[in-house]
Design a protein around this motif. Structure first.
Motif, PDB file in Angstrom:
ATOM      1  N   THR A 238      41.879  47.847  36.435  1.00  0.00           N
ATOM      2  CA  THR A 238      40.655  47.136  36.775  1.00  0.00           C
ATOM      3  C   THR A 238      40.782  45.665  36.421  1.00  0.00           C
ATOM      4  O   THR A 238      41.551  45.301  35.523  1.00  0.00           O
ATOM      5  N   SER A 239      40.062  44.831  37.137  1.00  0.00           N
ATOM      6  CA  SER A 239      40.051  43.405  36.797  1.00  0.00           C
ATOM      7  C   SER A 239      39.064  43.153  35.673  1.00  0.00           C
ATOM      8  O   SER A 239      38.137  43.931  35.435  1.00  0.00           O
ATOM      9  N   SER A 240      39.261  42.042  34.960  1.00  0.00           N
ATOM     10  CA  SER A 240      38.426  41.748  33.808  1.00  0.00           C
ATOM     11  C   SER A 240      36.974  41.507  34.178  1.00  0.00           C
ATOM     12  O   SER A 240      36.079  41.713  33.356  1.00  0.00           O
ATOM     13  N   ASP A 241      36.707  41.101  35.419  1.00  0.00           N
ATOM     14  CA  ASP A 241      35.324  40.900  35.837  1.00  0.00           C
ATOM     15  C   ASP A 241      34.745  42.129  36.536  1.00  0.00           C
ATOM     16  O   ASP A 241      33.602  42.113  36.996  1.00  0.00           O
ATOM     17  N   GLY A 242      35.530  43.199  36.602  1.00  0.00           N
ATOM     18  CA  GLY A 242      35.034  44.455  37.136  1.00  0.00           C
ATOM     19  C   GLY A 242      34.937  44.532  38.647  1.00  0.00           C
ATOM     20  O   GLY A 242      34.462  45.538  39.183  1.00  0.00           O
ATOM     21  N   ARG A 243      35.417  43.523  39.368  1.00  0.00           N
ATOM     22  CA  ARG A 243      35.256  43.525  40.824  1.00  0.00           C
ATOM     23  C   ARG A 243      36.333  44.332  41.546  1.00  0.00           C
ATOM     24  O   ARG A 243      36.113  44.796  42.664  1.00  0.00           O
ATOM     25  N   LEU A 244      37.491  44.500  40.903  1.00  0.00           N
ATOM     26  CA  LEU A 244      38.638  45.118  41.570  1.00  0.00           C
ATOM     27  C   LEU A 244      39.150  46.309  40.767  1.00  0.00           C
ATOM     28  O   LEU A 244      39.321  46.212  39.543  1.00  0.00           O
ATOM     29  N   GLN A 245      39.388  47.432  41.459  1.00  0.00           N
ATOM     30  CA  GLN A 245      39.976  48.610  40.817  1.00  0.00           C
ATOM     31  C   GLN A 245      41.056  49.216  41.714  1.00  0.00           C
ATOM     32  O   GLN A 245      40.975  49.148  42.939  1.00  0.00           O
ATOM     33  N   TYR A 246      42.042  49.804  41.048  1.00  0.00           N
ATOM     34  CA  TYR A 246      43.096  50.552  41.726  1.00  0.00           C
ATOM     35  C   TYR A 246      43.257  51.851  40.956  1.00  0.00           C
ATOM     36  O   TYR A 246      43.692  51.859  39.804  1.00  0.00           O
TER      37      TYR A 246
END
Length: 363
Positions: A323-331
């Protein structure tokens, strides 16, 4: 048995200052085909989400051993293993926020029967914070027989298994033990008066619309719907189907069944501070005493910054969410595996390499 490389606690990198613009991604399908070619991998599924919307998916390998059963749907349910721990800790810290529990509460005060029956050594010194940080020094109750799909273990019986083992480290020293999160699950039930599965539903699954997530707690409950099946080699080297891992041995340590969309929704909400205030969130994300934070960064120059994968693994499967630190992207990726520790660890490395393949596209 549960072998885990967990991003909780202390394995989550510090959040980056910059937000994530919608990333350029390569084919998830092609990346997962390479994972499926890894020795021991039976099947693999994965999906990429950005701002809650799926922007990539893939499925490779097969649902059953030997190329049988067709492909696994990319949105199939799977066990998330020790990714459950982050959810369990979140619920405990919500109880702290509500004033129903304190981080400095002693285990002997919160669970007096555990102390009275001497199920945990030094229960009068161990705090709720120690359990979350994995610094209690309590021995692991796992492994149990991975082929026992029918015995309904009570939490007390699992604690008795742990109590029969020597303390691996001193109180205050980090040591991975699932017993910490077994106890946190018991604490949730004691404080709320509800079953652990009900509290997961009420506090996480329902409000976050994680509609395909649930926590089985007793055999023969398993994974609902079409899904991949994992295999584990017994003492003779024979591969045996372990699809029905015993849920009564997993609970708050590793019990959740979910899917890529749902775990992405949880990570988005967690990283964006919608589940806990910042000071309590840090109890999960800050490294415990003696553990250095992992350096932030993306898989390659110009790629989005992804926090190290939240990983769960047990006989027959691995499950990882980046996940990205700002929560916008996940895999989110799930593999089913045939073999033992070697094959499972190889699968986990292959999933790690797939991050580069997806987020570092070449012209």
């Amino acid at each position: 048995m549960l072998a885990v490389t967990a991003a909780l606690p202390g394995a989550t990198a510090a959040a980056g200052a910059a937000g994530v613009d919608r990333p350029k991604t390569a084919s998830v399908q092609r990346a997962l085909e390479k994972v499926a070619a890894t020795p021991g991998v039976v099947g693999v599924i994965g999906e990429v989400y950005y701002d809650g919307k799926r922007i990539g998916s893939g499925s490779a390998g097969s649902r059953l051993l030997g190329g049988k059963g067709g492909k696994i749907p990319s949105d199939a349910r799977y066990r998330i293993g020790s990714q459950t721990k982050q959810m369990t800790a979140t619920i405990v810290l919500q109880l702290v926020k509500e004033g129903r529990l304190r981080l400095d509460d002693k285990l002997s005060d919160v669970l007096p029967r555990v102390a009275a029956r001497d199920l945990v050594e030094r229960a009068s010194e161990i705090t709720v914070r120690h359990l979350i940080e994995l610094t209690s020094g309590i021995p692991d109750y796992l492994p149990v027989d991975p082929f026992d799909f029918t015995t309904r273990y009570t939490p007390t019986e699992l604690l008795e298994i742990s109590r029969g083992k020597p303390r691996p480290v001193e109180l205050g020293t980090w040591n991975y033990s699932n017993t910490n999160y077994l106890l946190l699950g018991i604490i949730i039930e004691k404080v709320t008066g509800h079953g652990l599965d009900a509290e997961f539903n009420r506090r996480l699954f329902t409000p976050l619309k994680m509609t395909d997530s649930y926590m089985p707690t007793r055999p023969p409950q398993g994974i609902k719907g079409p899904h991949g099946r994992g295999y584990w080699a017994d003492e003779t080297g024979t591969l045996r189907d372990v699809d029905r891992l015993n849920p009564s041995t997993l609970r708050g340590a590793a019990g959740v069944v979910s899917r890529a969309r749902d775990v992405s929704r949880f990570q988005q909400a967690f990283q964006q501070g919608r589940l806990l205030p910042a000071d309590l969130q840090k109890v999960i994300t800050d490294p415990p005493p003696g553990q250095a934070p992992l350096p932030p960064g993306g898989p390659c120059a110009g790629s989005p910054e992804l926090l190290p994968g939240h990983v769960g693994a047990a006989p027959g499967f691995t499950a990882t969410t980046y996940t990205s630190s700002d929560g916008r992207l996940q895999y989110a990726v799930s593999t089913t595996v045939a073999g033992r520790d070697k094959e499972r660890e190889t699968a986990m490395r292959a999933v790690s390499e797939s991050v580069k393949a997806v987020f570092c596209p070449t012209k």
